[in-house]
Design an enzyme around this catalytic site. Structure first.
Site, PDB file in Angstrom:
ATOM      1  N   HIS A  95       0.837  -1.206   0.000  1.00 60.24           N
ATOM      2  CA  HIS A  95       0.000   0.000   0.000  1.00 60.24           C
ATOM      3  C   HIS A  95       0.870   1.254   0.000  1.00 60.24           C
ATOM      4  O   HIS A  95       2.081   1.182   0.187  1.00 60.24           O
ATOM      5  CB  HIS A  95      -0.944   0.028   1.211  1.00 60.24           C
ATOM      6  CG  HIS A  95      -0.250   0.005   2.539  1.00 60.24           C
ATOM      7  ND1 HIS A  95      -0.178  -1.107   3.341  1.00 60.24           N
ATOM      8  CD2 HIS A  95       0.435   0.971   3.211  1.00 60.24           C
ATOM      9  CE1 HIS A  95       0.501  -0.835   4.435  1.00 60.24           C
ATOM     10  NE2 HIS A  95       0.885   0.413   4.375  1.00 60.24           N
ATOM     11  N   GLU A 104      -3.585   3.627   2.256  1.00 59.81           N
ATOM     12  CA  GLU A 104      -3.740   3.661   3.726  1.00 59.81           C
ATOM     13  C   GLU A 104      -3.863   5.120   4.144  1.00 59.81           C
ATOM     14  O   GLU A 104      -2.898   5.892   4.022  1.00 59.81           O
ATOM     15  CB  GLU A 104      -2.530   3.014   4.404  1.00 59.81           C
ATOM     16  CG  GLU A 104      -2.561   3.062   5.919  1.00 59.81           C
ATOM     17  CD  GLU A 104      -1.271   2.558   6.550  1.00 59.81           C
ATOM     18  OE1 GLU A 104      -0.255   2.438   5.861  1.00 59.81           O
ATOM     19  OE2 GLU A 104      -1.289   2.281   7.759  1.00 59.81           O
ATOM     20  N   ASN A 144      -4.483  11.430  12.190  1.00 60.75           N
ATOM     21  CA  ASN A 144      -4.029  11.696  13.558  1.00 60.75           C
ATOM     22  C   ASN A 144      -5.089  12.536  14.255  1.00 60.75           C
ATOM     23  O   ASN A 144      -5.384  13.662  13.813  1.00 60.75           O
ATOM     24  CB  ASN A 144      -2.682  12.424  13.544  1.00 60.75           C
ATOM     25  CG  ASN A 144      -1.542  11.502  13.126  1.00 60.75           C
ATOM     26  OD1 ASN A 144      -1.220  10.545  13.821  1.00 60.75           O
ATOM     27  ND2 ASN A 144      -0.932  11.777  11.983  1.00 60.75           N
ATOM     28  N   HIS A 164       4.390   6.653   3.539  1.00 61.27           N
ATOM     29  CA  HIS A 164       5.352   5.626   3.135  1.00 61.27           C
ATOM     30  C   HIS A 164       4.766   4.744   2.025  1.00 61.27           C
ATOM     31  O   HIS A 164       3.562   4.731   1.791  1.00 61.27           O
ATOM     32  CB  HIS A 164       5.749   4.742   4.330  1.00 61.27           C
ATOM     33  CG  HIS A 164       4.596   4.098   5.030  1.00 61.27           C
ATOM     34  ND1 HIS A 164       4.133   4.502   6.270  1.00 61.27           N
ATOM     35  CD2 HIS A 164       3.780   3.083   4.647  1.00 61.27           C
ATOM     36  CE1 HIS A 164       3.104   3.751   6.621  1.00 61.27           C
ATOM     37  NE2 HIS A 164       2.858   2.882   5.661  1.00 61.27           N
ATOM     38  N   GLU A 183       8.073   1.133   4.239  1.00 58.01           N
ATOM     39  CA  GLU A 183       7.683   0.214   5.316  1.00 58.01           C
ATOM     40  C   GLU A 183       7.834  -1.209   4.806  1.00 58.01           C
ATOM     41  O   GLU A 183       7.368  -1.533   3.692  1.00 58.01           O
ATOM     42  CB  GLU A 183       6.223   0.471   5.695  1.00 58.01           C
ATOM     43  CG  GLU A 183       5.686  -0.458   6.750  1.00 58.01           C
ATOM     44  CD  GLU A 183       4.205  -0.234   7.007  1.00 58.01           C
ATOM     45  OE1 GLU A 183       3.454  -0.023   6.057  1.00 58.01           O
ATOM     46  OE2 GLU A 183       3.811  -0.254   8.180  1.00 58.01           O
TER      47      GLU A 183
HETATM   48  C1  LIG Z   1      -0.398  -0.802   9.479  1.00 60.37           C
HETATM   49  C2  LIG Z   1       0.886  -0.377   8.812  1.00 60.37           C
HETATM   50  O1  LIG Z   1       0.716  -0.402   7.412  1.00 60.37           O
HETATM   51  C3  LIG Z   1       1.311   1.018   9.176  1.00 60.37           C
HETATM   52  O2  LIG Z   1       1.620   1.814   8.310  1.00 60.37           O
HETATM   53  S1  LIG Z   1       1.407   1.427  10.840  1.00 60.37           S
HETATM   54  C4  LIG Z   1       2.767   2.600  10.792  1.00 60.37           C
HETATM   55  C5  LIG Z   1       2.725   3.552  11.935  1.00 60.37           C
HETATM   56  N1  LIG Z   1       1.592   4.466  11.811  1.00 60.37           N
HETATM   57  C6  LIG Z   1       1.262   5.279  12.830  1.00 60.37           C
HETATM   58  O3  LIG Z   1       1.805   5.236  13.917  1.00 60.37           O
HETATM   59  C7  LIG Z   1       0.125   6.273  12.502  1.00 60.37           C
HETATM   60  C8  LIG Z   1       0.174   7.522  13.379  1.00 60.37           C
HETATM   61  C9  LIG Z   1       1.477   8.330  13.299  1.00 60.37           C
HETATM   62  N2  LIG Z   1       1.357   9.489  14.162  1.00 60.37           N
HETATM   63  C10 LIG Z   1       1.754   8.821  11.859  1.00 60.37           C
HETATM   64  O4  LIG Z   1       1.264   9.899  11.508  1.00 60.37           O
HETATM   65  O5  LIG Z   1       2.429   8.061  11.099  1.00 60.37           O
HETATM   66  C11 LIG Z   1       4.021   4.327  11.925  1.00 60.37           C
HETATM   67  O6  LIG Z   1       5.034   3.823  12.356  1.00 60.37           O
HETATM   68  N3  LIG Z   1       4.009   5.550  11.303  1.00 60.37           N
HETATM   69  C12 LIG Z   1       5.261   6.273  11.079  1.00 60.37           C
HETATM   70  C13 LIG Z   1       5.551   6.383   9.566  1.00 60.37           C
HETATM   71  O7  LIG Z   1       6.584   6.944   9.200  1.00 60.37           O
HETATM   72  O8  LIG Z   1       4.705   5.854   8.775  1.00 60.37           O
HETATM   73 NI    NI Z   2       1.532   1.259   6.281  1.00 65.02          NI
END
Ligand SMILES: C[C@@H](O)C(=O)SC[C@H](NC(=O)CC[C@H](N)C(=O)O)C(=O)NCC(=O)O
Ligand code: NI
Length: 142
Positions: free
Chosen positions: A7, A56, A60, A76, A119
């Site tokens: 994604h 995705e 926030n 990402h 990611e």
């Molecule tokens: C489920 C998986 O695909 C994810 O992307 S979870 C990644 C995670 N996301 C968050 O913590 C969302 C809230 C955060 N405040 C944000 O805005 O990203 C994460 O590690 N995010 C950091 C990133 O760089 O994506």
């Molecule tokens: Ni993700």
């Protein structure tokens, strides 16, 4: 090593308006995580028949002004890999910094030379869409 596109994550300010926009384009919500600990929601949306390649939407609850400006919208690109430790070792052996090592065995983050966030998710993991989407509600911020 088999890499599989999963994604693209983007951060959104107005979740309802954004979802209505993508619904106009024919996308439907396929999965949702409301994370009380991290105070955010992840909504995956995809066109019918393309559920394995969603966008995705990261919302926030308290806004994302605290994030670095270069990552406020685009978040990402995500891929699943056969073995996240072997993939990270290969990247390190070729000079790539593992910004977030896979200490939990399912998720790692690296950056491209142009600082694009990538990611990496362990294939077959509950976070990868090939598995039934485990409820992640009330899970602390990972
Ligand atoms: C489920 C998986 O695909 C994810 O992307 S979870 C990644 C995670 N996301 C968050 O913590 C969302 C809230 C955060 N405040 C944000 O805005 O990203 C994460 O590690 N995010 C950091 C990133 O760089 O994506
Ligand atoms: Ni993700």
């Amino acid at each position: 090593m088999t890499l599989r596109y999963l994604h693209t994550m983007v951060r959104v300010k107005d979740l309802e308006k954004t979802m209505d926009f993508f619904k106009l384009l024919g996308l439907k919500e396929t999965r949702r995580i409301d994370n009380e600990g991290g105070r955010f929601s992840l909504i995956f949306m995809a066109p019918e028949g393309q559920e394995e390649c969603p966008v995705e939407l990261t919302y926030n609850w308290d806004g994302d002004d605290a994030l670095p400006s270069d990552s406020r919208h685009f978040g990402h690109l995500a891929y699943s890999v056969d073995n996240i430790y072997e993939t990270c070792q290969l990247l390190m052996d070729n000079g790539v910094t593992i910004n977030r090592p896979p200490r939990d065995g399912h998720m790692a983050f690296v950056r491209s030379p142009d600082n694009i966030s990538i990611e990496l998710l362990q294939a077959g993991d509950s976070l990868a869409p090939s598995e039934p989407w485990a409820s992640m509600e009330n899970v602390g911020h990972w």
